[in-house]
Scaffold this active site. Structure first.
Site, PDB file in Angstrom:
ATOM      1  N   LYS A  99       0.841  -1.206   0.000  1.00 26.65           N
ATOM      2  CA  LYS A  99       0.000   0.000   0.000  1.00 26.65           C
ATOM      3  C   LYS A  99       0.875   1.255   0.000  1.00 26.65           C
ATOM      4  CE  LYS A  99      -1.724   1.551   4.111  1.00 26.65           C
ATOM      5  NZ  LYS A  99      -1.422   2.952   4.395  1.00 26.65           N
ATOM      6  N   ASN A 100       1.863   1.273   0.896  1.00 28.94           N
ATOM      7  CA  ASN A 100       2.633   2.508   1.058  1.00 28.94           C
ATOM      8  C   ASN A 100       3.693   2.714  -0.026  1.00 28.94           C
ATOM      9  OD1 ASN A 100       1.034   3.256   3.148  1.00 28.94           O
ATOM     10  ND2 ASN A 100       2.441   2.586   4.759  1.00 28.94           N
TER      11      ASN A 100
ATOM     12  N   CYS B 274      -5.754   8.308   9.199  1.00 24.79           N
ATOM     13  CA  CYS B 274      -5.999   7.659  10.492  1.00 24.79           C
ATOM     14  C   CYS B 274      -5.793   8.655  11.623  1.00 24.79           C
ATOM     15  CB  CYS B 274      -4.971   6.550  10.729  1.00 24.79           C
ATOM     16  SG  CYS B 274      -4.999   5.248   9.534  1.00 24.79           S
TER      17      CYS B 274
ATOM     18  N   ARG C 142      -2.557  15.071  11.651  1.00 20.54           N
ATOM     19  CA  ARG C 142      -1.119  14.817  11.511  1.00 20.54           C
ATOM     20  C   ARG C 142      -0.467  15.999  10.782  1.00 20.54           C
ATOM     21  NH1 ARG C 142      -1.888   8.944   9.243  1.00 20.54           N
ATOM     22  NH2 ARG C 142       0.332   8.890   8.818  1.00 20.54           N
TER      23      ARG C 142
ATOM     24  N   ASP D 254       3.758   0.325  12.399  1.00 20.03           N
ATOM     25  CA  ASP D 254       2.599  -0.313  11.779  1.00 20.03           C
ATOM     26  C   ASP D 254       2.419  -1.771  12.223  1.00 20.03           C
ATOM     27  OD1 ASP D 254       2.043   2.011  10.450  1.00 20.03           O
ATOM     28  OD2 ASP D 254       3.014   1.427   8.589  1.00 20.03           O
TER      29      ASP D 254
ATOM     30  N   ARG E 169      -9.057  -0.213   4.107  1.00 15.57           N
ATOM     31  CA  ARG E 169      -8.130   0.793   3.582  1.00 15.57           C
ATOM     32  C   ARG E 169      -6.736   0.223   3.382  1.00 15.57           C
ATOM     33  NH1 ARG E 169      -7.319   5.505   7.196  1.00 15.57           N
ATOM     34  NH2 ARG E 169      -5.938   6.091   5.508  1.00 15.57           N
TER      35      ARG E 169
HETATM   36  N1  EPU Z   1       5.707  14.527  11.226  1.00 12.55           N
HETATM   37  C1  EPU Z   1       5.833  15.851  11.541  1.00 12.55           C
HETATM   38  N2  EPU Z   1       5.692  16.769  10.532  1.00 12.55           N
HETATM   39  C2  EPU Z   1       5.454  16.405   9.250  1.00 12.55           C
HETATM   40  C3  EPU Z   1       5.344  15.040   8.933  1.00 12.55           C
HETATM   41  C4  EPU Z   1       5.476  14.120   9.949  1.00 12.55           C
HETATM   42  O1  EPU Z   1       6.036  16.211  12.689  1.00 12.55           O
HETATM   43  O2  EPU Z   1       5.354  17.299   8.388  1.00 12.55           O
HETATM   44  C5  EPU Z   1       5.837  13.537  12.312  1.00 12.55           C
HETATM   45  C6  EPU Z   1       4.582  12.688  12.496  1.00 12.55           C
HETATM   46  O3  EPU Z   1       3.604  13.345  13.281  1.00 12.55           O
HETATM   47  C7  EPU Z   1       5.131  11.454  13.163  1.00 12.55           C
HETATM   48  C8  EPU Z   1       6.540  11.340  12.552  1.00 12.55           C
HETATM   49  O4  EPU Z   1       6.820  12.587  11.933  1.00 12.55           O
HETATM   50  O5  EPU Z   1       5.258  11.683  14.545  1.00 12.55           O
HETATM   51  C9  EPU Z   1       6.711  10.261  11.528  1.00 12.55           C
HETATM   52  O6  EPU Z   1       5.637  10.330  10.592  1.00 12.55           O
HETATM   53  P1  EPU Z   1       5.849  10.087   9.046  1.00 12.55           P
HETATM   54  O7  EPU Z   1       5.794  11.388   8.330  1.00 12.55           O
HETATM   55  O8  EPU Z   1       7.040   9.212   8.824  1.00 12.55           O
HETATM   56  O9  EPU Z   1       4.555   9.274   8.713  1.00 12.55           O
HETATM   57  P2  EPU Z   1       3.846   9.313   7.337  1.00 12.55           P
HETATM   58  O10 EPU Z   1       4.860   9.477   6.278  1.00 12.55           O
HETATM   59  O11 EPU Z   1       2.689  10.211   7.390  1.00 12.55           O
HETATM   60  C10 EPU Z   1       4.054   6.760   6.752  1.00 12.55           C
HETATM   61  C11 EPU Z   1       3.059   5.667   6.479  1.00 12.55           C
HETATM   62  C12 EPU Z   1       2.380   5.263   7.779  1.00 12.55           C
HETATM   63  C13 EPU Z   1       3.461   4.808   8.769  1.00 12.55           C
HETATM   64  C14 EPU Z   1       4.502   5.909   8.951  1.00 12.55           C
HETATM   65  C15 EPU Z   1       5.655   5.514   9.842  1.00 12.55           C
HETATM   66  C16 EPU Z   1       2.364   6.202   4.255  1.00 12.55           C
HETATM   67  C17 EPU Z   1       1.259   6.655   3.365  1.00 12.55           C
HETATM   68  N3  EPU Z   1       2.074   6.148   5.538  1.00 12.55           N
HETATM   69  O12 EPU Z   1       3.278   7.822   7.287  1.00 12.55           O
HETATM   70  O13 EPU Z   1       1.533   4.183   7.462  1.00 12.55           O
HETATM   71  O14 EPU Z   1       2.863   4.503   9.990  1.00 12.55           O
HETATM   72  O15 EPU Z   1       5.029   6.311   7.678  1.00 12.55           O
HETATM   73  O16 EPU Z   1       6.304   4.409   9.315  1.00 12.55           O
HETATM   74  O17 EPU Z   1       3.436   5.879   3.796  1.00 12.55           O
HETATM   75  C18 EPU Z   1      -0.324   2.777   7.695  1.00 12.55           C
HETATM   76  O18 EPU Z   1       0.065   2.200   6.671  1.00 12.55           O
HETATM   77  O19 EPU Z   1      -1.260   2.325   8.404  1.00 12.55           O
HETATM   78  C19 EPU Z   1       0.331   4.021   8.091  1.00 12.55           C
HETATM   79  C20 EPU Z   1      -0.195   4.862   8.978  1.00 12.55           C
END
Ligand code: EPU
Length: 419
Positions: free
Chosen positions: A22-23, A116, A123, A306, A399
């Site tokens: 998915k990701n 989520c 977020r 995850d 999802r």
């Molecule tokens: N963060 C910030 N500012 C930003 C972006 C992120 O402070 O601008 C913080 C977040 O709040 C969090 C940390 O950085 O505390 C890490 O978040 P990250 O940005 O790495 O998460 P993401 O890229 O939004 C992806 C996956 C998630 C997975 C996380 C961590 C995708 C679409 N989503 O999210 O997947 O949990 O990396 O590995 O790639 C899932 O598949 O269920 C899922 C939530």
């Protein structure tokens, strides 16, 4: 609202094939915007968020032909740079469209993305905005919308103050078409990022260092046509492995990459979950007397946030006490309250730490899936539990996991979808 009705207590048996990640898919689809030529994507999982990504792309003016797990995309005639709010605010990965639009058209307008409820409040996207600013974009915030514009973007040196998966991917994609050199530091290193970089490089991009903390990207004028085979979903692989261990079942997981879940397999070695593996399969064997073990989630190659939720379910069945720490998000352990309702012995120390004492007998309950990963954990708990569990809000499971009910039935699970 559709629900799952699960009668637990049965052992599972057989083979289950892992779908495309998915990701990875959620990034490859918007990455198609970076090239005006034809893009082919194979091994696409049939899940909710992917459908929404295609809808967003089509709304921008792209042509998308989907045939089973393959999509052929042309973004040649994209005529819009504004993401449809009613779609974009439904899932976090809509943010992945912003960088490619900015890079190709010098403009992007979007609402704060949804997704989520696992972070504090909504977020944040501060890292993305900081990065685009460093590339020379101006950012206007108007009535819950962000409007990014740039006459001429330029390469930049950017240090991620927090390691971010989608942040790293977004700035990496944008930098591919920006004149000059970009250096990204403190990057996320997930396998999906490396796969995305390899694919962009196959289209003519110049990315060095993806999969390591520092990346160098030299901008090119355009990207050519490309074909991308989506890598296996490592979180689905880990979820199935934990499902087998928690239910005391023997399951062969095929079409997967065990090396991408090394952090879990190392723990299996310590706690007594028996397994065999090959390059693209993993056989989880029936294991007795599994021992409790602490985990602390971490960015890749550490233990993935995850997989925290299915791991907690396993710990309710393990001998002894384990401390589970999830520091990536603020609200990702709240769901464990539902496991307590099922009979688990769990103490929440603070939003980032729970202590699980096992083994405990679980009982079926009426529950609601709060997010994708807690949702699959509830399915696993229901398969372990005595009696019937009803899980509501299964949209949050669909999802991330393609037709999970049908696939689990082939392993002998008693799971039914009620519409
Ligand atoms: N963060 C910030 N500012 C930003 C972006 C992120 O402070 O601008 C913080 C977040 O709040 C969090 C940390 O950085 O505390 C890490 O978040 P990250 O940005 O790495 O998460 P993401 O890229 O939004 C992806 C996956 C998630 C997975 C996380 C961590 C995708 C679409 N989503 O999210 O997947 O949990 O990396 O590995 O790639 C899932 O598949 O269920 C899922 C939530």
């Amino acid at each position: 609202m559709p629900k799952f009705i699960i009668n637990g207590g049965r052992k599972l048996k057989g083979e289950i094939a892992v779908k495309g990640a998915k990701n990875a898919a959620l990034k490859i689809i918007p990455a198609a915007i970076l090239s005006a030529e034809t893009i082919t994507i194979n091994n696409i999982p049939d899940i909710e968020d992917i459908g929404k990504s295609f809808d967003l792309l089509i709304d921008l003016g792209a042509k998308v032909e989907i045939n089973g797990a393959r999509a052929v995309i042309s973004t040649k005639n994209i005529n819009k740079t504004e993401l449809l709010p009613k779609l974009a605010d439904k899932f976090r990965a809509s943010i992945m469209f912003v960088g490619p639009l900015l890079a190709r058209f010098g403009e992007a307008k979007f609402p704060l993305p949804g997704g989520c409820i696992i972070g504090a409040g909504s977020r944040p996207i501060d890292l993305f905005l900081e990065g685009y600013k460093a590339f020379g974009a101006t950012i206007r915030e108007e009535d819950k919308y962000y409007h990014l514009q740039a006459k001429q973007l330029h390469g930049a040196n950017y240090f991620f103050s927090t390691i971010s998966v989608t942040g790293t991917e977004s700035l990496m994609m944008t930098a591919c078409l920006i004149p000059g050199e970009t250096i990204l530091r403190n990057c996320a290193m997930e396998p999906e990022i490396e796969a995305l970089a390899d694919y962009l490089n196959s289209q003519g991009a110049k990315i060095i260092g993806a999969g390591s903390p520092t990346m160098k990207i030299t901008g090119v004028d355009k990207l050519s046509a490309g074909t991308f085979n989506i890598i296996p979903d490592r979180i689905e692989t880990g979820s199935f492995a934990l499902m087998a261990a928690a239910t005391g079942s023997e399951i062969k997981i095929t079409k997967c990459s065990p090396e991408h879940i090394s952090s879990l397999l190392i723990i299996f070695d310590k706690i007594g979950v028996n397994y065999e593996k090959g390059a693209d399969w993993l056989l989880i064997k029936k294991s007795d007397n599994i021992k409790a073990h602490d985990i602390k989630t971490h960015e890749y190659p550490g233990f993935p946030t995850d997989l925290q939720s299915p791991y907690v379910v396993l710990m309710t069945q393990a001998q002894g006490t384990s401390l589970i720490q999830d520091i990536i998000y603020d609200r990702r352990l709240i769901w464990t309250d539902m496991l307590s309702q099922m009979g688990a012995n769990i103490i929440m120390c603070d939003p980032h730490r729970v202590v699980v004492d096992g083994p405990t007998h679980l009982y079926g309950k009426k529950l609601m899936s709060p997010d994708i990963r807690a949702g699959i954990a509830l399915v696993i708990a229901a398969l372990v539990a005595e009696g019937t569990t009803e899980i509501d809000n299964i949209y949050q499971i669909d999802r991330g996991y393609e037709k999970i009910d049908e696939r689990l039935r082939t392993l002998g699970a008693d799971i039914e979808r009620i519409n």
